[in-house]
Every structure is written in structure tokens, then in C-alpha cells.
Design a protein around this motif. Structure first.
Motif, short mmCIF file in Angstrom:
data_model
loop_
_atom_site.label_atom_id
_atom_site.label_comp_id
_atom_site.label_asym_id
_atom_site.label_seq_id
_atom_site.Cartn_x
_atom_site.Cartn_y
_atom_site.Cartn_z
N TYR A 186 1.36 0.03 -2.63
CA TYR A 186 2.47 -0.67 -2.00
C TYR A 186 3.60 0.28 -1.60
N LEU A 209 4.09 -5.39 8.26
CA LEU A 209 3.15 -4.42 7.73
C LEU A 209 1.72 -4.86 8.00
N TYR A 268 -2.08 -4.81 5.99
CA TYR A 268 -2.88 -4.53 4.80
C TYR A 268 -4.16 -3.87 5.28
N GLU A 327 -0.86 -0.69 1.94
CA GLU A 327 0.05 -1.18 2.96
C GLU A 327 0.32 -0.08 3.97
#
Length: 156
Positions: free
Chosen positions: A45, A117, A119, A137
Motif C-alpha cells: 500500500y 489508484l 490495484y 497499489e
């Protein structure tokens, strides 16, 4: 089973997996993530100010990191999956508004920052269904995110 039909079923199951993640996070039901990730999944993250590590560490960190926000939502879309038998990869767009608490506001009020963002995922089919084995991310943008907030998140 017909290969094309299996591809459709797999895509549908992967989309549901991604949505189960979003609802578990947004409903603060972090225990439900046990049915989303493999036990040894790697999660990163850092692109949006968080940490990286294996799933157990991340699961412990999430309530602390997200506990400061009175509200947030994860809107997922633009699902792109590449399926190869019992493994797959995915790219998912996420729009994530998050309320920043303010000391001079009443409970639940504050300013809202907006995060954009992707994934970047890896999936594996298990005996219990598809699971995320890796999630990274990739930053697109942020709006209204205080610099001090980024630094504080990394210290949790």
C-alpha cells in the motif's frame, strides 16, 4: 466445461472477489479479508502512503490506519483480468474518497480527500475459490491529501 464459459465464470468470480475486498474495508469488517487473501499474500500500500508486508501484518495494521477516518468508500471499476488456468492477474481502477477529521468539526465532519489508484493483483484459485495472492497499489492521483498525513500513515 466449455473454455469460453469457464473464462466468463472465472471473470465473474474475480470481480466478486475484488468487490468483497472493497466492502470488507469500507464496512470495517477486516476479519472478512480472510476470505479475500491467501494467508501468505503480499500487499503493498506504499504508493498511497501506507505500508507493505504479508497479509497478517497488513490485517493488523488496517484498523489502526483506517480508524482515523470518519468515513471512506472504495469504488472499483474497469476490471481487467488475464486468466491462465488456476492463476490470474488483474488491474482494477479505484476511486477512494476519504473524510479527514478536523479538530474543530463535529463528529463525522471534516474535509474530504480523493485518491485515484489502480490495484495490480495476482490471484490463485484455491479449494475455497479465488483469492488474492498479491496486491500492489499504483498511484494515479490524490487531491486534498495533507503531506503530514502521508508521513503519519507510514509510521503506523
Amino acid at each position: 466445461m466449455n473454455a469460453a464459459l469457464q473464462q466468463l465464470i472465472d471473470r465473474s468470480e474475480l470481480e466478486q472477489l475484488v468487490l468483497r475486498y472493497a466492502y470488507a474495508i469500507d464496512e470495517r469488517a477486516f476479519e472478512r479479508l480472510d476470505t479475500v487473501f491467501t494467508a501468505d499474500a503480499y500487499i503493498d500500500y506504499r504508493a498511497m502512503g501506507g505500508i507493505d508486508g504479508r497479509y497478517p501484518q497488513i490485517r493488523d495494521w488496517l484498523p489502526q490506519a483506517l480508524g482515523v477516518f470518519p468515513g471512506y468508500m472504495h469504488f472499483n471499476g474497469n476490471f481487467l483480468f488475464e486468466i491462465d488456468g488456476d492463476t490470474a492477474s488483474g488491474k482494477i481502477a479505484c476511486f477512494n474518497p476519504m473524510v479527514l477529521p478536523k479538530a474543530d468539526c463535529t463528529a463525522g465532519e471534516g474535509e474530504t480527500m480523493f485518491l485515484g489508484l489502480w490495484y495490480l493483483d495476482r490471484y490463485v484459485r484455491t479449494s475455497a475459490g479465488w483469492r488474492i495472492s498479491e496486491r500492489r497499489e499504483k498511484r494515479s492521483y490524490d487531491f486534498n491529501m495533507p503531506a503530514a498525513f502521508k508521513q503519519a500513515m507510514q509510521k503506523l
